[in-house]
Design a protein around this motif. Structure first.
Motif, PDB file in Angstrom:
ATOM      1  N   THR A 111       0.824  -1.213   0.000  1.00 43.48           N
ATOM      2  CA  THR A 111       0.000   0.000   0.000  1.00 43.48           C
ATOM      3  C   THR A 111       0.860   1.267   0.000  1.00 43.48           C
ATOM      4  O   THR A 111       1.920   1.307   0.625  1.00 43.48           O
ATOM      5  CB  THR A 111      -0.898  -0.006   1.257  1.00 43.48           C
ATOM      6  N   GLY A 116      -4.333   2.160  -2.344  1.00 40.87           N
ATOM      7  CA  GLY A 116      -4.743   1.181  -1.328  1.00 40.87           C
ATOM      8  C   GLY A 116      -5.610   0.139  -1.993  1.00 40.87           C
ATOM      9  O   GLY A 116      -5.117  -0.868  -2.499  1.00 40.87           O
ATOM     10  N   TRP A 140       2.838   2.579   2.972  1.00 40.63           N
ATOM     11  CA  TRP A 140       2.029   2.890   4.162  1.00 40.63           C
ATOM     12  C   TRP A 140       1.567   1.612   4.857  1.00 40.63           C
ATOM     13  O   TRP A 140       1.428   0.570   4.235  1.00 40.63           O
ATOM     14  CB  TRP A 140       0.796   3.699   3.746  1.00 40.63           C
ATOM     15  N   THR A 143       2.538  -3.430   8.213  1.00 41.99           N
ATOM     16  CA  THR A 143       2.304  -4.199   9.450  1.00 41.99           C
ATOM     17  C   THR A 143       3.503  -5.080   9.781  1.00 41.99           C
ATOM     18  O   THR A 143       4.026  -5.776   8.910  1.00 41.99           O
ATOM     19  CB  THR A 143       1.047  -5.078   9.291  1.00 41.99           C
ATOM     20  N   VAL A 346     -11.012  -3.014  11.857  1.00 42.72           N
ATOM     21  CA  VAL A 346     -10.078  -3.075  10.723  1.00 42.72           C
ATOM     22  C   VAL A 346     -10.354  -4.263   9.803  1.00 42.72           C
ATOM     23  O   VAL A 346      -9.949  -4.257   8.636  1.00 42.72           O
ATOM     24  CB  VAL A 346      -8.612  -3.104  11.227  1.00 42.72           C
ATOM     25  N   GLY A 352      -8.472  -5.728   1.609  1.00 48.99           N
ATOM     26  CA  GLY A 352      -9.572  -5.374   0.718  1.00 48.99           C
ATOM     27  C   GLY A 352     -10.800  -4.984   1.517  1.00 48.99           C
ATOM     28  O   GLY A 352     -11.315  -5.781   2.302  1.00 48.99           O
ATOM     29  N   ILE A 356     -14.739  -3.319  -1.764  1.00 50.85           N
ATOM     30  CA  ILE A 356     -13.980  -4.053  -2.788  1.00 50.85           C
ATOM     31  C   ILE A 356     -14.455  -5.507  -2.857  1.00 50.85           C
ATOM     32  O   ILE A 356     -14.606  -6.080  -3.939  1.00 50.85           O
ATOM     33  CB  ILE A 356     -12.454  -3.963  -2.493  1.00 50.85           C
ATOM     34  N   MET A 359     -17.565  -5.619  -4.844  1.00 50.17           N
ATOM     35  CA  MET A 359     -17.302  -5.447  -6.280  1.00 50.17           C
ATOM     36  C   MET A 359     -16.834  -6.774  -6.895  1.00 50.17           C
ATOM     37  O   MET A 359     -17.268  -7.161  -7.980  1.00 50.17           O
ATOM     38  CB  MET A 359     -16.214  -4.382  -6.515  1.00 50.17           C
TER      39      MET A 359
HETATM   40  C1  LIG Z   1      -4.081  -1.643  10.501  1.00 51.19           C
HETATM   41  C2  LIG Z   1      -3.770  -1.754   9.043  1.00 51.19           C
HETATM   42  C3  LIG Z   1      -2.756  -2.604   8.630  1.00 51.19           C
HETATM   43  C4  LIG Z   1      -2.432  -2.709   7.280  1.00 51.19           C
HETATM   44  N1  LIG Z   1      -1.375  -3.503   6.898  1.00 51.19           N
HETATM   45  C5  LIG Z   1      -0.923  -3.459   5.629  1.00 51.19           C
HETATM   46  C6  LIG Z   1       0.290  -4.144   5.243  1.00 51.19           C
HETATM   47  O1  LIG Z   1       0.913  -4.832   6.070  1.00 51.19           O
HETATM   48  N2  LIG Z   1       0.751  -4.004   3.983  1.00 51.19           N
HETATM   49  C7  LIG Z   1       0.087  -3.268   3.055  1.00 51.19           C
HETATM   50  O2  LIG Z   1       0.565  -3.191   1.939  1.00 51.19           O
HETATM   51  N3  LIG Z   1      -1.084  -2.614   3.369  1.00 51.19           N
HETATM   52  C8  LIG Z   1      -1.589  -2.695   4.632  1.00 51.19           C
HETATM   53  N4  LIG Z   1      -2.746  -2.021   4.988  1.00 51.19           N
HETATM   54  C9  LIG Z   1      -3.445  -1.246   3.966  1.00 51.19           C
HETATM   55  C10 LIG Z   1      -4.850  -1.738   3.631  1.00 51.19           C
HETATM   56  O3  LIG Z   1      -4.785  -2.880   2.841  1.00 51.19           O
HETATM   57  C11 LIG Z   1      -5.592  -0.571   2.970  1.00 51.19           C
HETATM   58  O4  LIG Z   1      -5.820   0.404   3.962  1.00 51.19           O
HETATM   59  C12 LIG Z   1      -6.904  -0.988   2.332  1.00 51.19           C
HETATM   60  O5  LIG Z   1      -6.699  -1.833   1.230  1.00 51.19           O
HETATM   61  C13 LIG Z   1      -7.720   0.220   1.876  1.00 51.19           C
HETATM   62  O6  LIG Z   1      -6.938   1.112   1.127  1.00 51.19           O
HETATM   63  P1  LIG Z   1      -6.911   2.665   1.503  1.00 51.19           P
HETATM   64  O7  LIG Z   1      -6.684   2.773   2.963  1.00 51.19           O
HETATM   65  O8  LIG Z   1      -5.951   3.339   0.621  1.00 51.19           O
HETATM   66  O9  LIG Z   1      -8.366   3.184   1.222  1.00 51.19           O
HETATM   67  P2  LIG Z   1      -8.931   3.658  -0.203  1.00 51.19           P
HETATM   68  O10 LIG Z   1      -8.575   2.668  -1.244  1.00 51.19           O
HETATM   69  O11 LIG Z   1      -8.555   5.072  -0.430  1.00 51.19           O
HETATM   70  O12 LIG Z   1     -10.497   3.576   0.072  1.00 51.19           O
HETATM   71  C14 LIG Z   1     -11.203   4.596   0.753  1.00 51.19           C
HETATM   72  C15 LIG Z   1     -12.694   4.242   0.685  1.00 51.19           C
HETATM   73  O13 LIG Z   1     -13.116   4.191  -0.689  1.00 51.19           O
HETATM   74  C16 LIG Z   1     -13.689   2.930  -0.968  1.00 51.19           C
HETATM   75  N5  LIG Z   1     -13.336   2.524  -2.320  1.00 51.19           N
HETATM   76  C17 LIG Z   1     -12.124   2.533  -2.920  1.00 51.19           C
HETATM   77  N6  LIG Z   1     -12.189   2.020  -4.153  1.00 51.19           N
HETATM   78  C18 LIG Z   1     -13.492   1.678  -4.350  1.00 51.19           C
HETATM   79  C19 LIG Z   1     -14.202   1.084  -5.429  1.00 51.19           C
HETATM   80  N7  LIG Z   1     -13.601   0.728  -6.565  1.00 51.19           N
HETATM   81  N8  LIG Z   1     -15.528   0.868  -5.281  1.00 51.19           N
HETATM   82  C20 LIG Z   1     -16.170   1.212  -4.121  1.00 51.19           C
HETATM   83  N9  LIG Z   1     -15.539   1.765  -3.076  1.00 51.19           N
HETATM   84  C21 LIG Z   1     -14.218   1.989  -3.185  1.00 51.19           C
HETATM   85  C22 LIG Z   1     -13.071   1.981   0.053  1.00 51.19           C
HETATM   86  O14 LIG Z   1     -13.871   0.828   0.242  1.00 51.19           O
HETATM   87  C23 LIG Z   1     -13.026   2.877   1.275  1.00 51.19           C
HETATM   88  O15 LIG Z   1     -14.278   2.899   1.884  1.00 51.19           O
HETATM   89  C24 LIG Z   1      -3.139  -1.939   6.327  1.00 51.19           C
HETATM   90  C25 LIG Z   1      -4.175  -1.099   6.749  1.00 51.19           C
HETATM   91  C26 LIG Z   1      -4.492  -1.002   8.090  1.00 51.19           C
HETATM   92  C27 LIG Z   1      -5.580  -0.076   8.526  1.00 51.19           C
END
Ligand SMILES: Cc1cc2nc3c(=O)[nH]c(=O)nc-3n(C[C@H](O)[C@H](O)[C@H](O)COP(=O)(O)OP(=O)(O)OC[C@H]3O[C@@H](n4cnc5c(N)ncnc54)[C@H](O)[C@@H]3O)c2cc1C
Length: 374
Positions: A111, A116, A140, A143, A346, A352, A356, A359
């Motif tokens: 990420t 994300g 970002w 973990t 979380v 995902g 997602i 979808m």
């Molecule tokens: C505690 C924690 C640990 C994590 N650990 C890791 C890790 O170890 N490695 C790593 O790589 N990542 C990690 N992540 C990242 C995590 O996988 C992402 O936060 C997650 O996939 C969502 O991406 P984003 O935060 O960028 O949100 P965004 O993608 O910006 O989404 C924001 C909102 O928009 C919605 N949205 C986005 N796209 C669509 C769509 N096409 N259709 C409908 N709705 C949509 C989402 O559902 C959400 O509600 C971690 C996250 C957290 C909170």
């Protein structure tokens, strides 16, 4: 119930036994920022090994548990009964994987600030430089970075025939050019941090490319299938523990001269929670059995999404009701419902988001027809 074999039931009982041994440490972990003394953690690790719960997902010939998908779900479900990541699969794996993977621990750097849900939008780069790659990017929510000694780093290739395609690399930690930008606080209280990590001109040997150039997304999908089902399994465990705790409390807590379980509105919360748990468990177990039977990978992909979606949302609803059933006690950090209420949030976001998953399910549903999936 659920048509489990003797072997499945024995494994489930061992995992439940371990979870029961870990539960008494939850409050201490909550008070101490998710940390437990090293000797306690080491004792837990030893216990997991003694019970044969290590490396459940690794092939037996490599020293792993050689468990079926269903058995992995059963183990993860029991681990999900414990708060504060005192028994996360990561930790169990940590005790475990070292034995078969040479005493190492990993983290996943995929990420980014601008990527994300849309993994395809990553901007991190990997440029071939003779027998090395030069990696750059800021990741970002990495973990377990604070506990890991290598990272999986996903990037876009720069130059060459596959310019712009994704690739996955192994990066030893620490490595020159890898630094923590900052370590934000998160909602849950666990010892594994999720820092923002910069990779600046990090040189890795070409052998550190995982698979082939262009394979990056394929690995991510395979990981998602496995981990989404395991998220679902842990949510079953959490909801199972919560239903037990809320039922016990409601049966003994009296208000208005009767146990609160006899008040219809409270009884409704108990009944809805157990009913949804039953449905979620049947869904997750059947998904795991499908994988073990060799179901088409696209179908399994959608079913793992269904399991993750439904189990995580179900557990969130159950935690919310549990807080309500416990009343003021449910708002205290020493109460299991309060901890799960925060910790389960979380599960609808990582691996995902719920949106997602919906979808993915809808896409496969319209492509293959509902009957192919359910
Ligand atoms: C505690 C924690 C640990 C994590 N650990 C890791 C890790 O170890 N490695 C790593 O790589 N990542 C990690 N992540 C990242 C995590 O996988 C992402 O936060 C997650 O996939 C969502 O991406 P984003 O935060 O960028 O949100 P965004 O993608 O910006 O989404 C924001 C909102 O928009 C919605 N949205 C986005 N796209 C669509 C769509 N096409 N259709 C409908 N709705 C949509 C989402 O559902 C959400 O509600 C971690 C996250 C957290 C909170």
């Amino acid at each position: 119930m659920y048509g489990l074999s003797e072997e499945d039931l024995a494994l489930q009982a061992r995992a439940r036994g371990l979870a029961d041994e870990l539960i008494p440490f939850e409050e201490q972990a909550e008070r101490d920022g998710g940390e437990l003394p090293a000797d306690v953690t080491a004792a837990h690790a030893k216990r997991a090994r003694e019970l044969g719960l290590h490396s459940a997902n690794m092939p037996a010939e490599l020293g792993g548990g050689g468990c079926t998908s269903l058995q992995q779900v059963l183990v993860q479900e029991q681990m999900g009964r414990v708060t504060n990541a005192v028994a996360t699969p990561d930790q169990i794996e940590r005790y475990v994987r070292p034995a078969i993977a040479g005493e190492r621990e990993e983290c996943y750097a995929i990420t980014e600030e601008g990527a994300g849900s849309d993994v395809d939008a990553i901007e991190a780069t990997a440029a071939r430089d003779k027998d090395h790659y030069l990696l750059n990017g800021v990741k970002w929510h990495v973990t377990s970075f604070n506990a890991a000694d290598f990272a999986f780093f996903q990037a876009r290739l720069r130059g060459g025939e596959l310019d712009g395609e994704h690739a996955m690399f192994l990066v030893d930690l620490p490595s020159p050019g890898v630094r923590v930008v900052r370590t934000p606080a998160y909602t849950h209280t666990i010892s594994h941090h999720h820092p923002i990590v910069a990779f600046e001109n990090v040189r890795v040997p070409a052998e550190n490319l995982v698979g082939a150039e262009g394979d990056g997304m394929a690995f991510a999908y395979e990981w998602f299938r496995f981990e989404r089902l395991m998220v679902g399994a842990r949510c079953l465990g959490a909801a199972g523990r919560l239903t037990e705790e809320m039922a016990a409390f409601a049966a003994t807590r009296r208000a208005g001269g009767t146990p609160i379980s006899e008040h219809g509105l409270v009884a409704g919360m108990l009944a809805d929670s157990l009913t949804e748990l039953f449905a979620a468990r049947a869904l997750a177990y059947e998904t795991a059995r499908g994988i073990d039977r060799g179901t088409d990978v696209k179908v399994s992909h959608a079913q793992c999404s269904m399991a993750k979606l439904y189990c995580s949302e179900m557990a969130g609803r159950v935690a919310d009701r549990a807080v309500q059933v416990f009343g003021g006690r449910g708002y205290m950090r020493e109460n299991v419902a309060e901890r799960f209420y925060r910790e389960l949030r979380v599960e609808r976001i990582w691996e995902g988001t719920s949106e997602i998953q919906r979808m993915i399910i809808a896409r496969q549903m319209t492509k293959r027809g509902p009957a192919a999936l359910a």
